[in-house]
Scaffold this active site. Structure first.
Site, short mmCIF file in Angstrom:
data_model
loop_
_atom_site.label_atom_id
_atom_site.label_comp_id
_atom_site.label_asym_id
_atom_site.label_seq_id
_atom_site.Cartn_x
_atom_site.Cartn_y
_atom_site.Cartn_z
N GLU A 195 -5.36 13.66 0.48
CA GLU A 195 -5.37 13.60 -1.07
C GLU A 195 -6.83 14.11 -1.68
O GLU A 195 -7.69 14.59 -0.83
CB GLU A 195 -5.15 12.11 -1.60
CG GLU A 195 -6.26 11.29 -1.03
CD GLU A 195 -6.21 9.90 -1.68
OE1 GLU A 195 -6.52 9.48 -2.80
OE2 GLU A 195 -5.46 9.11 -0.99
N ASP A 212 0.58 -1.14 1.44
CA ASP A 212 -0.40 -0.54 2.47
C ASP A 212 -1.79 -1.34 1.95
O ASP A 212 -2.27 -1.72 0.61
CB ASP A 212 -0.51 0.99 2.19
CG ASP A 212 -0.89 1.50 0.93
OD1 ASP A 212 -2.08 1.62 0.58
OD2 ASP A 212 0.15 1.72 0.26
N ASP A 220 -3.87 10.26 5.60
CA ASP A 220 -3.61 10.35 4.15
C ASP A 220 -4.54 11.65 3.67
O ASP A 220 -5.68 11.90 3.93
CB ASP A 220 -4.79 9.17 3.77
CG ASP A 220 -4.81 8.92 2.17
OD1 ASP A 220 -4.53 9.79 1.50
OD2 ASP A 220 -5.34 7.84 1.92
#
Length: 248
Positions: free
Chosen positions: A136, A45, A134
């Site tokens: 996190e 990525d 994403d």
């Protein structure tokens, strides 16, 4: 994964010791080390940090798939996204787009709209991976859960997912660590059945999975020291299964 502002942030490294038997499409994987991933599609990525990637070289080094950062929050767009996204496709790499969620800045629905409108789409062409989000630890503050309670975080993720599904026809892949997910969603099991897991865990095995999932679909096993540009990933299945995942 990458956010594009404060350089002092370091992603949490998950050190869970327990292991799971992981299955996808009838393939069983137990404690699969990144070093012995023969036959499993390799990927990576990238974000603006990688800038102009040599995609032909990445393909030659074994890249079968890549996720490209498109957006963050409801304002940031990766200035290299178009070149990275289209360049990877031109090199014969299956690619998809991801969004870096910042849940304390705006609602899940708003961020999903921004993402889909700026590269986070999907089409059933066999070359486009489903959109990914994403989730996190907060890189911009001390509270890793962005100041949201577990129920509020679950609601935020649901709103994001519902809007992506409404606009693209696919549920987003969820990128996360086991520690962050279990703490910040209160060990929610609401997403495992309908969302592919992109697990971040740097080590020789995936370790314990977040609540709600019985297998991982993508494993990010290294954060930048591998042979491919950006972070190193592995797909949990065959190349044929990866192509089916992109198409359906």
């Amino acid at each position: 994964m990458a956010r594009d502002h404060k350089p002092t942030f370091r992603r949490t490294r998950m050190l869970a010791a327990s292991a799971a038997v992981l299955t996808l499409g009838g393939v069983a994987l137990t404690e699969l080390p990144a070093a012995s991933a023969a036959g499993k599609p390799r990927g990576h990525d990238v974000s603006s940090h990688q800038k102009d990637v040599d995609w032909s070289e990445a393909k030659q080094k074994g890249a079968e798939f890549v996720y490209v950062k498109a957006t963050e929050s409801h304002t940031y767009r990766n200035p290299y996204f178009g070149r990275q996204y289209n360049g990877s496709r031109g090199a014969g790499i299956i690619r998809g787009a991801y969004h870096f969620a910042v849940p304390d800045k705006s609602g899940g629905k708003q961020q999903a709209r921004f993402f889909v409108s700026n590269g986070g789409g999907w089409r059933s062409d066999g070359w486009t991976l489903p959109p990914a989000v994403d989730l996190e630890g907060n890189p911009y503050g001390r509270n890793k859960c962005y100041g949201l309670s577990a129920p509020a975080m679950v609601s935020w993720i649901k709103a994001f997912s519902d809007e992506v599904k409404r606009r693209t026809g696919r549920r987003p892949v969820i990128y996360t660590t086991t520690h962050w997910w279990n703490e910040c969603t209160g060990r929610s099991t609401a997403f495992g059945a309908g969302h592919a897991l992109w697990l971040a865990r740097y080590g020789s095995s995936p370790g314990a999975l977040p609540a709600g999932w019985s297998y991982w679909t993508i494993w990010q096993h290294d954060n930048g020291s591998g042979s491919l540009p950006g972070d190193q990933n592995l797909f949990n299945g065959s190349l044929g299964r990866l192509k089916k995942f992109a198409k359906h």
